[in-house]
Write an enzyme that holds these catalytic residues in place. Structure first.
Site, PDB file in Angstrom:
ATOM      1  CG  LEU A   1      -1.931  -0.668   1.334  1.00  0.00           C
ATOM      2  CD1 LEU A   1      -3.106  -0.880   2.485  1.00  0.00           C
ATOM      3  CD2 LEU A   1      -3.137  -0.669  -0.026  1.00  0.00           C
ATOM      4  N   GLY A   2       2.283   1.289   0.573  1.00  0.00           N
ATOM      5  CA  GLY A   2       2.852   2.029   0.437  1.00  0.00           C
ATOM      6  C   GLY A   2       3.845   1.934   1.480  1.00  0.00           C
ATOM      7  CB  VAL A   3       7.898   2.634   1.089  1.00  0.00           C
ATOM      8  CG1 VAL A   3       8.410   2.217   1.711  1.00  0.00           C
ATOM      9  CG2 VAL A   3       7.525   1.492   0.317  1.00  0.00           C
TER      10      VAL A   3
ATOM     11  CB  VAL B   1       1.772   0.424   4.558  1.00  0.00           C
ATOM     12  CG1 VAL B   1      -0.158  -0.623   5.066  1.00  0.00           C
ATOM     13  CG2 VAL B   1       2.330   1.500   5.862  1.00  0.00           C
TER      14      VAL B   1
ATOM     15  CG  ASP C   1       4.646  12.767  11.353  1.00  0.00           C
ATOM     16  OD1 ASP C   1       4.518  14.106  10.467  1.00  0.00           O
ATOM     17  OD2 ASP C   1       5.048  12.151  10.810  1.00  0.00           O
TER      18      ASP C   1
END
Length: 846
Positions: free
Chosen positions: A510-512, A518, A628
């Site tokens: 899904l992503g980094v 992920v 964040d």
């Protein structure tokens, strides 16, 4: 008497001799413990750059493994250099495994040249090279390369007794290599820390990353080859990278006058680098306060390690050369006085920095210029090194990891080895496990207490600790942070995670992020989840892992992403969340082909995120500061309900008798509260500032930082604020929203964002006030939609509109162990909201 005087001087003489011996030892040439120079496919030794490369068929200190066949090819045609006269060609995956005598940093240098008369068309071959942990080259082909040959240099920290280089042919083509170097370098050559820009802060963990040399320059001097460098480096002249050639003047001295110190040795850079330089000189330009600038093309998707080499070889006296150094448009070194730092002239000094590409998005600029405060109109630079830093996928070429590039056959063989090993020890392990279970059974009749499939509680309780997690803790895995005994929710066995993600299949990625990758996963009961797999080598990741679990185990809210569980088996750090089908908010604003969000959808998403942050700031006994907040940490479910995610950097706020928390600056560029950055004093108003940046991203449909734009527009907070103050915010909104936004709603939204981005935290609103104003802006938008004909997209300025409260959101979670549930949070939050909604009949009431 003479003898006594001699004895008295003896300790002094011995001390001087010892100092001289130590200095001589420090300046001695470095002798690498590992020194492999390989001429691949060559039938004989090859002499290149005064070094001897030996054939890969004669080596006994390394092992060449080929799954299929390899071909040793040579050429009688003219080649760029002797090392390119031969090549080893592979039609299937092959690897060179080198024995490592001394762990630490090593050069890995690779030589490629498509031999014109080889059995294969090497010009169209693809080249992919990986190590045990890093991707060095991914699907490179000479068809897309202008040069006739390719030389690559990498710096890799080897932490075992072997280093394996694997060459993988892609797309059914062959691959090849002409030469390989694996050579030890001093560990001190690359530090673990460096100053990162912007903003100025410390970057830790370089020793865990690999680097690729992209530029190494000898300013104002000749080409230096391995014959001139104790570490075998190549230093090229800088002329072709100068922005204005006439702006620089070459200066040089005899290399023998360079005074090395204990901290800067010939291994740092050869004396020929420090004996030449570029200076400002007489430039024949009207304005003498210009900068001497070099421009380098870089990949904007990577960060870069930059080393600036200085040596004052132009001054006649101390403290007569003071200047500034810049990376891109950021000042890196202010009022640099080399003689004050080194205590002498002609004494080397260097500075390490980390940065990314500049405003042009694909260039990196390095500049030196006069310090106007010191009223000195000269500056100097002797040498420069720029090295690409491996990304979160542990790659130096793209976003695919080593696991994603390994051939299926390799994966199957690895699985086979693991299965074989498991079967080989099954009997012993089974016997031990049986005995252990019997012992546990005798100690406790409740053998199923704390079963790992328990649902995650809102707050930890005595039923949460599992046998599996206890075993993990005793086995010395990542549980050393004592998660198992902390009552932090459902524990997943590593095999469950493997099954859910199809062994971390890259197609489910899904992503980094900074913590790790992920993946989308599916549990046994069909539940969709997001699995975040941390980098076990990162100390920062370990801290984030603990913080994320502790925070989310105590918090439950409709607008916070729920943590389902975790896994810390086998030194892994894995977090399992609810799956958010529509991904991060950022993906729906820019950079993808997803449909554009309407203004009403954007407002509802902002309101959801604001509710989540408001709950963090007010919903528990102590303030929780997210630290964040950004569009990638606001996730959307299948109904586009916004939820705040990623609590790895979160911190509890100040106590009642305090105004702030003093802590190191952490966060993301473009979103950092400037007051927090300057004073390192954290408050909940830091989240408010970051959320103000998010509001501007939502409105404008562009990143917080966009180096491709003109300088004044790079930072969205500064640019949008300037437009807001001019009353021109409607001129920079997302083009898809033009003529689709109610004027009153836009005005209220812009005013709120402007207050969030106030320079000082005391001038910013609370998240409760932000939430109130966003709901007000939504009411204005909804009412205008009701009053406007469907075909009329004109902007309306409406005042005095009657308002009705929004529908309450889901509040089904009850209160457990004293933690405020969403039910209680709703009454607290919306009681205040309802009170102020009575003012909405008169928009001037607040």
């Amino acid at each position: 008497m003479v003898e006594m005087e001699t004895v008295g001087w003896l300790p002094v003489i011995l001390s001087v001799i010892l100092v001289l011996l130590n200095l001589k030892a420090s300046l001695a040439t470095f002798a690498p413990a590992d020194y492999y120079l390989i001429a691949c496919g060559s039938p004989q030794n090859v002499t290149f750059q005064s070094r001897t490369f030996t054939p890969d068929s004669l080596q006994s200190s390394f092992e060449l493994k080929v799954q299929g066949n390899s071909i040793a090819a040579t050429s009688s045609s003219s080649v760029p250099s002797p090392i390119y006269q031969s090549a080893r060609i592979f039609t299937s995956s092959a690897s060179y495994k080198f024995k490592i005598q001394q762990e630490g940093r090593h050069w890995v240098r690779l030589y490629f040249y498509p031999l014109p008369d080889s059995p294969h068309n090497l010009s169209s071959s693809t080249i992919t090279v990986i190590t045990d942990d890093f991707v060095l080259l991914n699907n490179f082909t000479f068809k897309r390369y202008n040069g006739s040959y390719l030389f690559k240099e990498y710096s890799i920290n080897v932490t075992s007794d072997a280093l394996t280089l694997t060459f993988i042919p892609m797309n059914n083509s062959a691959t090849f290599v002409n030469g390989i170097e694996v050579v030890s370098v001093p560990d001190a050559l690359i530090p673990d820390q460096a100053l990162i820009l912007p903003p100025s802060s410390t970057f830790n963990g370089l020793s865990d990353l690999s680097l690729e040399t992209v530029f190494r320059l000898n300013m104002g001097g000749p080409l230096l080859t391995p014959q001139n460098d104790t570490l075998g480096r190549i230093w090229e002249n800088d002329m072709k990278y100068l922005h204005v050639n006439s702006s620089a003047v070459n200066v040089s001295v005899n290399p023998s006058v360079i005074r090395y110190t204990m901290s800067v040795t010939p291994e740092t850079a050869p004396n020929w680098v420090y004996a030449t330089a570029e200076t400002m000189g007489d430039t024949n330009v009207p304005n003498q306060n210009f900068n001497l600038t070099w421009i380098f093309p870089v990949d904007p998707n990577f960060m870069y390690f930059i080393r600036l080499h200085f040596c004052d070889i132009v001054s006649k006296s101390l403290n007569s050369l003071v200047f500034n150094a810049y990376i891109n448009s950021d000042i890196a070194l202010r009022s640099l006085d080399l003689s004050s730092l080194t205590g002498n002239l002609a004494t080397p000094y260097y500075k390490d920095l980390i940065s990314n590409s500049s405003m042009d998005s694909n260039t990196l600029t390095v500049s030196v210029g006069p310090d106007t405060v010191a009223d000195i109109t000269d500056a100097i630079l002797n040498g420069l090194e720029i090295m690409k830093i491996s990304n979160d996928a542990r790659s130096l070429d793209g976003l695919i990891s080593v696991e994603g590039l390994l051939p299926k056959s390799s994966k199957k063989s690895m699985i086979g080895i693991l299965i074989g090993s498991a079967l080989g020890t099954l009997a012993a392990v089974g016997l031990i496990a049986f005995c252990y279970c019997c012992l546990i059974a005798r100690r406790s009749k409740t053998t199923h207490q704390g079963h790992p499939r328990l649902p995650l509680p809102v707050h930890g309780n005595s039923q949460t600790m599992t046998k599996a997690s206890t075993t993990s803790q005793k086995s010395g895995t990542a549980s050393c942070i004592s998660l198992a005994s902390s009552n932090l929710g459902r524990f997943f066995m590593f095999q469950e995670i493997m099954d859910a993600t199809n062994r971390f299949d890259e197609s489910l990625l899904l992503g980094v992020g900074g913590f790790g990758k992920v993946y989308k996963g599916t549990l046994e009961d069909g539940t969709k989840v997001a699995v975040k797999r941390g980098n076990p080598r990162s100390e920062q990741g370990l801290a984030e892992f603990r913080t994320e679990i502790e925070m989310l185990s105590k918090l439950r809210h409709r607008h916070l992403v729920s943590l389902i569980g975790y896994c810390d088996e086998r030194s892994e750090m894995i977090l399992v969340y609810e799956y958010m089908a529509n991904g991060p908010l950022r993906s729906h604003l820019y950079g993808t082909d997803l449909p554009s969000l309407s203004w009403k959808q954007r407002l509802e998403i902002c309101i959801g995120a604001a509710r989540g942050l408001h709950y963090l700031h007010t919903g528990s006994a102590q303030i929780i500061i997210h630290r964040d907040v950004k569009t990638t940490n606001i996730l959307l479910d299948e109904n586009f309900v916004a939820k705040v995610a990623d609590f790895g950097l979160s911190k509890t706020g100040p106590a009642l008798d305090q105004t702030h928390v003093s802590t190191a600056v952490k966060g993301s560029f473009g979103y950092l509260d400037p007051e927090y950055f300057r004073r390192q004093q954290l408050t909940e108003k830091s989240d408010v500032y970051s959320f103000g940046v998010v509001l501007m991203e939502v409105l404008c449909g562009r990143p917080a930082l966009d180096p491709a734009l003109p300088r004044e527009q790079v930072n969205i907070a500064e640019w949008a604020m300037s437009q807001q103050k001019k009353g021109m915010l409607d001129q920079i909104i997302d083009p898809t929203l033009v003529r689709m936004v109610n004027g009153a709603s836009l005005k209220k939204f812009g005013e709120m964002a402007e207050k969030c981005l106030a320079e000082h935290g005391v001038d910013r609103p609370s998240m409760g006030d932000v939430l109130w104003n966003l709901e007000y802006a939504l009411q204005l938008e909804e009412t205008s939609l009701e009053l406007t004909e469907p075909e009329d997209n004109s902007t309306n300025h409406i005042t005095g509109i009657p308002m009705t409260p929004l529908d309450p959101f889901d509040h089904s979670v009850s209160m457990i162990d004293g933690v405020i549930s969403e039910t209680d949070d709703y009454h607290q939050e919306d009681a205040a909201t309802s009170a102020v909604f009575s003012q909405l009949v008169n928009p001037r009431g607040r």
